[in-house]
Write a protein that holds these residues in place. Structure first.
Motif, mmCIF file in Angstrom:
data_model
loop_
_atom_site.group_PDB
_atom_site.id
_atom_site.type_symbol
_atom_site.label_atom_id
_atom_site.label_comp_id
_atom_site.label_asym_id
_atom_site.label_seq_id
_atom_site.Cartn_x
_atom_site.Cartn_y
_atom_site.Cartn_z
ATOM 1 N N TYR A 79 6.304 -30.672 5.713
ATOM 2 C CA TYR A 79 5.862 -31.535 4.617
ATOM 3 C C TYR A 79 6.821 -32.132 3.874
ATOM 4 C CZ TYR A 79 3.977 -32.666 -0.115
ATOM 5 O OH TYR A 79 3.613 -33.256 -1.257
ATOM 6 N N ILE A 98 2.621 -35.793 7.290
ATOM 7 C CA ILE A 98 1.818 -35.531 6.181
ATOM 8 C C ILE A 98 0.325 -35.368 6.559
ATOM 9 C CG2 ILE A 98 1.155 -35.849 3.746
ATOM 10 C CD1 ILE A 98 4.003 -36.953 3.646
ATOM 11 N N LEU A 101 -0.710 -32.175 8.512
ATOM 12 C CA LEU A 101 -0.765 -30.924 7.456
ATOM 13 C C LEU A 101 -1.974 -30.917 6.547
ATOM 14 C CD1 LEU A 101 3.116 -31.033 6.430
ATOM 15 C CD2 LEU A 101 1.632 -29.262 7.987
ATOM 16 N N ALA A 102 -2.109 -32.397 6.065
ATOM 17 C CA ALA A 102 -3.384 -32.580 5.091
ATOM 18 C C ALA A 102 -4.679 -32.522 5.918
ATOM 19 C CB ALA A 102 -3.414 -33.966 4.645
ATOM 20 N N MET A 110 -0.689 -32.281 -0.860
ATOM 21 C CA MET A 110 -0.547 -32.912 0.504
ATOM 22 C C MET A 110 -1.359 -34.196 0.499
ATOM 23 S SD MET A 110 -0.267 -29.931 3.253
ATOM 24 C CE MET A 110 1.003 -28.719 2.982
ATOM 25 N N SER A 113 0.176 -36.902 -2.011
ATOM 26 C CA SER A 113 1.194 -37.450 -1.215
ATOM 27 C C SER A 113 0.683 -38.584 -0.077
ATOM 28 C CB SER A 113 2.338 -36.499 -0.384
ATOM 29 O OG SER A 113 2.826 -35.740 -1.152
#
Length: 524
Positions: A79, A98, A101-102, A110, A113
């Motif tokens: 991240y 990102i 991950l999100a 997350m 971002s």
């Protein structure tokens, strides 16, 4: 033989210094630990985080990559690597990391971002930006219900009102240069038709209320939870609430979920959909917000007939000087935009310009480029594209007045894309330096078009990146074009003040007409 206790002690020293906020001391201990060959994935991750906090993003990249090499699924390092890449302008790689991950998480940080950077990612379509921001809004909405219970009923619109109670929320009132379009609007509002309320989400005692020349109610909201801030705003019994911060302070968007006003509008800093159904309207203009793109907005789109960033410069600014090409002996391009706007596509275009205009130079300045390692990261990109390091000049951060003098060294400003300048475009032209841009594929890449297209500078808005490159080269290599720049520079402020780009009285009238129309629709 290595004392096995020494690495453990260095690790404890680093952690203790970090807890005490002593970043450099923590990094010294970590550096020794790394030198001994005992750094763990956690040590590398902490090193990267501390370097990022110090603005040493290029160095932080290596630390996060070393962490991931030791522990490929290290979530924090992946991240933070994404965030660091974004800071350095590698927005595509940042978004990919990102987003991965999100997608497997409901973590609000997350998604916040990802939602923040989404409009600046060249490969993201309008639909993808909308999906990401709607997902972020849904997570925020769910969190708001869990934290504060069911949403309060918003105040109901009055059936009629001679004077509308109009509120503005911002975390940036104290940044006079940034708020060039806002302060003139606030002061120009017709107080016979609008009662003005200003909600200050910036640091305490930082707001220069001396910029306020007309009556307004002011109220601090800094440090309050979204629920509590919403209650403060609801207590003012507004008819319309306008958000000015948007994704520059995304953690505050949850306030609007509580519906503190019957009509909620996004303006000024929202250059794509918010994703929040709680915003009733978004205000742009006909140059940035195309009618056929409104289906990608959760808000109803309102289009001004003038620039939505009509501005006025009331803060101190040095007088423009003559174009520097004659005194310097070479043509100088420049850009003072923040580093994350200088994407690989931007570097590629600028490198082509510098190759074709072989005697020209490029000046860059932003906070991130105060780091020698960050400078080297960027210079390596130019070198790989055939541009020598000596043709790029970096200027250090400075106080705003002195920073504006940097334009004295620039003949032509080059815009960034797909995330254009806003404040930087206004400041460049005010200092006599035209900004070259092109008509992009989204609101964020048409912001400069909005400003320039409402002034005598519309010829500096070209239709494509290819034309952008050719036009820049022509200015750098053609005496006739440089003579035109000299004439423009001498007349710039006078002609700007006579243009719609700086007609803040007309702008206020057009904004008031939209507010009145939006409110009337809510009453109907």
């Amino acid at each position: 033989m290595q004392d096995p206790l020494e690495p453990q002690q260095l690790r404890r020293d680093a952690q203790q210094a970090n807890r005490a906020g002593q970043r450099l001391d923590a990094l010294r201990s970590l550096d020794q630990l790394i030198g001994l060959g005992f750094a763990s994935a956690a040590d590398w991750c902490l090193t990267g985080r501390l370097l990022s906090e110090l603005g040493e993003f290029a160095q932080a990249l290596g630390a996060f990559e070393n962490c991931i090499q030791l522990e490929p699924q290290h979530v924090e390092a992946r991240y933070e690597l994404g965030r660091t890449l974004y800071k350095l302008g590698d927005v595509e790689r940042a978004a990919l990391l990102i987003e991965q991950l999100a997608e497997g998480s409901e973590q609000i940080e997350m998604w916040m971002s990802l939602a923040t950077l989404a409009p600046s990612v060249p490969s993201f379509s309008h639909q993808r930006v909308k999906q990401i921001r709607e997902k972020f809004a849904a997570i925020v909405r769910q969190a708001a219900v869990l934290q504060a219970g069911p949403q309060r009923e918003p105040g109901k619109p009055k059936s009629s009102s001679a004077v509308l109670k109009l509120g503005y929320l911002s975390a940036h009132w104290h940044e006079a240069n940034y708020m060039k379009p806002v302060w003139p609007l606030i002061n120009a509002h017709d107080r016979k038709k609008f009662e003005i309320h200003l909600f200050d989400d910036g640091p305490p005692s930082s707001t220069p209320w001396q910029w306020l020349s007309s009556s307004a109610h002011t109220q601090p909201t800094y440090g309050l939870s979204n629920s509590r801030a919403a209650q403060v705003i609801q207590d003012a019994q507004l008819d319309i609430l306008v958000d000015l911060s948007a994704y520059s302070k995304p953690e505050r968007l949850g306030l609007f979920v509580h519906r503190p006003a019957p009509v909620q509008i996004a303006w000024f800093n929202m250059y794509a959909t918010s994703g929040f159904e709680e915003f009733d309207y978004i205000i742009g203009d006909r140059l940035v917000l195309r009618s056929d793109e409104c289906r990608f907005y959760t808000e109803r789109c309102l289009q001004l007939p003038v620039s939505y960033l009509t501005f006025q410069t009331n803060h101190p600014a040095p007088s423009p000087i003559e174009s520097p090409v004659a005194s310097r002996g070479f043509f100088t391009f420049g850009c003072l935009a923040t580093m994350y706007k200088i994407t690989h596509s931007v570097v590629a275009a600028w490198a082509e310009i510098l190759r074709k205009a072989s005697q020209s130079r490029l000046i860059l300045s932003n906070r991130e480029l105060n780091s020698l390692c960050n400078q080297d990261y960027l210079l390596q990109q130019f070198e790989s594209l055939g541009v020598e390091r000596g043709r790029i000049e970096f200027l250090p951060p400075d106080k705003h007045y002195e920073y504006l003098k940097y334009y004295d060294r620039i003949d032509l400003a080059l815009d960034t894309f797909p995330y254009n300048g806003g404040t930087t475009t206004m400041e460049a032209i005010w200092q006599g330096v035209p900004v070259l841009t092109f008509n992009g594929d989204r609101w964020a890449s048409r912001t400069s078009r909005s400003i320039l297209g409402n002034s005598h500078l519309s010829p500096f808005v070209v239709e494509s990146c290819e034309k952008y490159i050719l036009t820049a080269v022509k200015f750098a290599t053609t005496p006739e074009s440089q003579a035109n720049l000299l004439k423009l520079r001498r007349e710039m402020r006078e002609r700007l003040l006579a243009s719609k780009a700086c007609d803040t009285r007309l702008f206020a009238q057009r904004m008031e007409a939209l507010y009145t129309k939006a409110y009337a629709s809510s009453v109907a």
